[in-house]
Design an enzyme around this catalytic site. Structure first.
Site, PDB file in Angstrom:
ATOM      1  N   CYS A  85      15.970   3.026  -0.399  1.00 33.72           N
ATOM      2  CA  CYS A  85      14.664   3.075   0.273  1.00 33.72           C
ATOM      3  C   CYS A  85      14.408   4.437   0.906  1.00 33.72           C
ATOM      4  CB  CYS A  85      14.594   2.006   1.366  1.00 33.72           C
ATOM      5  SG  CYS A  85      15.088   0.355   0.845  1.00 33.72           S
TER       6      CYS A  85
ATOM      7  N   ASP B  93      19.591  -3.231   4.844  1.00 34.16           N
ATOM      8  CA  ASP B  93      19.665  -4.687   4.890  1.00 34.16           C
ATOM      9  C   ASP B  93      20.276  -5.254   3.613  1.00 34.16           C
ATOM     10  OD1 ASP B  93      18.406  -4.512   7.304  1.00 34.16           O
ATOM     11  OD2 ASP B  93      16.506  -5.379   6.659  1.00 34.16           O
TER      12      ASP B  93
ATOM     13  N   CYS C 289      12.102  -1.907  -1.529  1.00 33.97           N
ATOM     14  CA  CYS C 289      12.180  -3.090  -2.385  1.00 33.97           C
ATOM     15  C   CYS C 289      10.799  -3.470  -2.908  1.00 33.97           C
ATOM     16  CB  CYS C 289      12.797  -4.245  -1.626  1.00 33.97           C
ATOM     17  SG  CYS C 289      14.480  -3.905  -1.059  1.00 33.97           S
TER      18      CYS C 289
ATOM     19  N   SER D 179      14.522 -12.424   5.369  1.00 30.62           N
ATOM     20  CA  SER D 179      14.094 -11.246   4.625  1.00 30.62           C
ATOM     21  C   SER D 179      12.682 -11.488   4.113  1.00 30.62           C
ATOM     22  CB  SER D 179      15.034 -11.024   3.444  1.00 30.62           C
ATOM     23  OG  SER D 179      14.448 -10.170   2.493  1.00 30.62           O
TER      24      SER D 179
END
Length: 568
Positions: A61, A93, A203, A480
């Site tokens: 990311c 994460d 993501c 999430s």
């Protein structure tokens, strides 16, 4: 007066915080320090713009953000300022999920806000640009900018490209559950693992990163289009360069975050999040961001707004399409134009362009006629919000469910209780969890975890095991943005604080009703009184270090899980 003299005088007028390194013999040590990092005599006359970079190789990311920070610096310098890049942290994460390390995730949001405040406050930057690319560093950046309240812009690092076979990181998590069910062998799981994440960017679905990027753009703190650009693209580089120019304009106009981040602007952001089908984490982060600028935003606002705002976007995790596909048809600007024209957004809100939201959207073209990602208002995926705030005896201060309607609107069943995520994950994979049950994962709240881990592994395992339509899950932790299914998080009060979730026994009946917005433990009051009398607060899991400090300071999830609100 020459043009150079005019420019110098204009720059001096914009230099509100960095003047201590310009004038007088007593400032010579500061000037000497800055000469060593490349300042010239002319640079001392310019407004200094701090550029907070969240670059790191710990996650795709953020792996490209060092280059984006240099683009922003070039934009600042070309516009007559002096850009100064500094770093803050990020965590991954995706790597930490399901481990003890995930307890640091929400903590990192506070550390990022603290570090931006500390560096910019110490160095005296006149303006700020923050570039973030993952779940916690985006709200953390906004909170840091908001605390300082100097002319500021946020830039999103951009979204990743799809993996081979239209895969993404959630495909890998769900493959683990499919392996446990016997549908995939180890080689097949590895094949998905190898292709799902092809390079830089956040993501790829409407998970927390893309949700928060969209919310921040709708809030007015990013330039138009910033939230819907590929991470590796000329558009994203241009976005950073333009941000450098725009922050100088904000300095000239003296527009600060608190001028932009109003209650009406937050309501715009909430509506955009709902229409896009965004992450439950948006509730936590938007409340935290609002409270940082003393805007009174609460769970009740999400209820009120949610009743009138439809879900229109067919985006992952509950839908079909990825963010890169939304980028290809125009991003969220056409959606916001539609919403504005329908009277859903407050167009008078100020933005970082120095113009209002309505002015920014005036000439935006609509989506292509044949697109299938954004549904029309008269044919929504769901007529009201998928972010459902539930209250009841099991969550007297509130909880947050993500219910698109595909999971059904009501669930009732016996509880299957687990103390923490690890036990729940084992119970799901080994077949202990059965169809019809409500999985209860407790001891994962902000204080009790500590850190409020997200339950991506358990929810993905449930989906992979084929239980997505037949099992519900509730937790005092969170989810999430990639989690989907009949799931309820942010249950408050949390177990560590004596919340009723800490008194549930396996076999107790629990009902979850998204229509009446109630979550209920069906145990009589006499029995609950006995359980309360026998309950004792668990011992803190950490007594030193940042997790212990976080647990002592953090507020309830229902108030944004902030660490700077309980200090008086």
């Amino acid at each position: 007066m020459s043009n150079d003299s005019n420019n110098n005088q204009n720059n001096l007028n914009l230099r509100k915080h960095s003047s201590q390194v310009v004038d007088g013999v007593e400032c010579a040590p500061a000037r000497a320090m800055l000469r060593a990092v490349g300042f010239t005599d002319e640079d001392f006359k310019k407004p200094q713009v701090g550029i907070a970079s969240t670059w790191a190789n710990v996650t795709p990311c953020n792996m490209h953000i060092d280059g984006l920070a240099r683009d922003a610096e070039s934009g600042v310098n070309a516009a007559g300022g002096k850009g100064v890049i500094f770093n803050t942290i990020t965590i991954s994460d995706g790597i930490a999920n399901g481990t003890e390390g995930m307890k640091y995730s929400m903590v990192s949001r506070e550390i990022i806000a603290d570090s931006i405040e500390a560096v910019a406050g110490c160095e005296g930057f006149d303006g700020l640009i923050a570039i973030g690319g993952c779940d916690k560093n985006m709200p953390g950046c906004i909170m840091g900018l908001a605390r300082l309240n100097r002319p500021s812009i946020f830039v999103y690092g951009g979204s990743i490209q799809p993996g081979k076979g239209h895969t993404d990181v959630i495909s890998v998590f769900e493959a683990v559950g499919q392996h446990a069910k016997g549908e995939l062998n180890e080689i097949q799981v590895k094949q998905i693992e190898e292709v799902a994440i092809p390079g830089p960017g956040s993501c790829g679905g409407m998970y927390t990163a893309n949700t928060m990027a969209s919310a921040i753009e709708a809030l007015g703190m990013s330039l138009p289009g910033s939230s819907a650009q590929d991470a590796v693209s000329q558009e994203k580089q241009d976005d950073c360069t333009r941000a450098g120019e725009a922050v100088l304009n904000l300095l000239r106009l003296d527009i600060k975050p608190r001028d932009i981040m109003t209650k009406a602007a937050f309501e715009n952001a909430i509506k955009v999040v709902i229409v896009l089908g965004g992450s439950t984490n948006a509730v936590l982060h938007l409340i935290g961001m609002a409270r940082t600028v003393d805007v009174d935003l609460s769970l009740d606002d999400f209820v009120r707004i949610g009743k009138e705002t439809p879900l229109l976007a067919d985006l992952r995790p509950s839908g079909k399409y990825m963010m890169s596909e939304l980028v290809a048809i125009g991003g969220i600007q056409p959606l916001m134009k539609r919403m504005l024209d329908a009277g859903m957004l407050d167009g008078s809100c100020l933005t970082v362009t120095g113009k209002t939201l309505a002015e920014n959207l005036a000439n935006v073209q609509d989506y292509p006629a044949d697109q299938q990602i954004i549904m029309p208002f008269d044919a929504p995926i769901k007529k009201d919000s998928h972010l459902v705030i539930l209250k009841g005896n099991l969550a007297s201060e509130g909880s947050v469910a993500k219910i698109t309607g595909k999971e059904g609107l009501r669930f009732e069943g016996p509880a299957r209780v687990f103390e923490g995520e690890e036990g729940a994950m084992a119970g799901i994979l080994n077949g202990e969890v059965q169809a019809g049950e409500v999985v209860v994962i407790r001891g994962e709240g902000p204080k009790g975890g500590p850190g409020m881990r997200e339950m991506l592994k358990p929810t993905s395992a449930i989906m992979g095991k084929g239980l997505g339509q037949s099992v519900a899950l509730i937790t005092d932790g969170r989810f999430s943005g990639g989690s989907h299914g009949f799931v309820v998080g942010h249950v408050t009060p949390e177990a560590f604080e004596g919340g009723l979730i800490g008194l549930v026994n396996t076999g107790d009946r629990i009902s979850i009703d998204a229509v009446s917005r109630e979550i209920t433990l069906h145990v009589d009051e006499a029995e609950l009184a006995t359980r309360r009398a026998n309950w004792t607060r668990p011992a803190p899991k950490y007594t030193r270090g940042v997790l212990a400090k976080y647990a002592r300071l953090v507020s309830s999830a229902s108030t944004g899980a902030l660490t700077d609100v309980n200090l008086d």
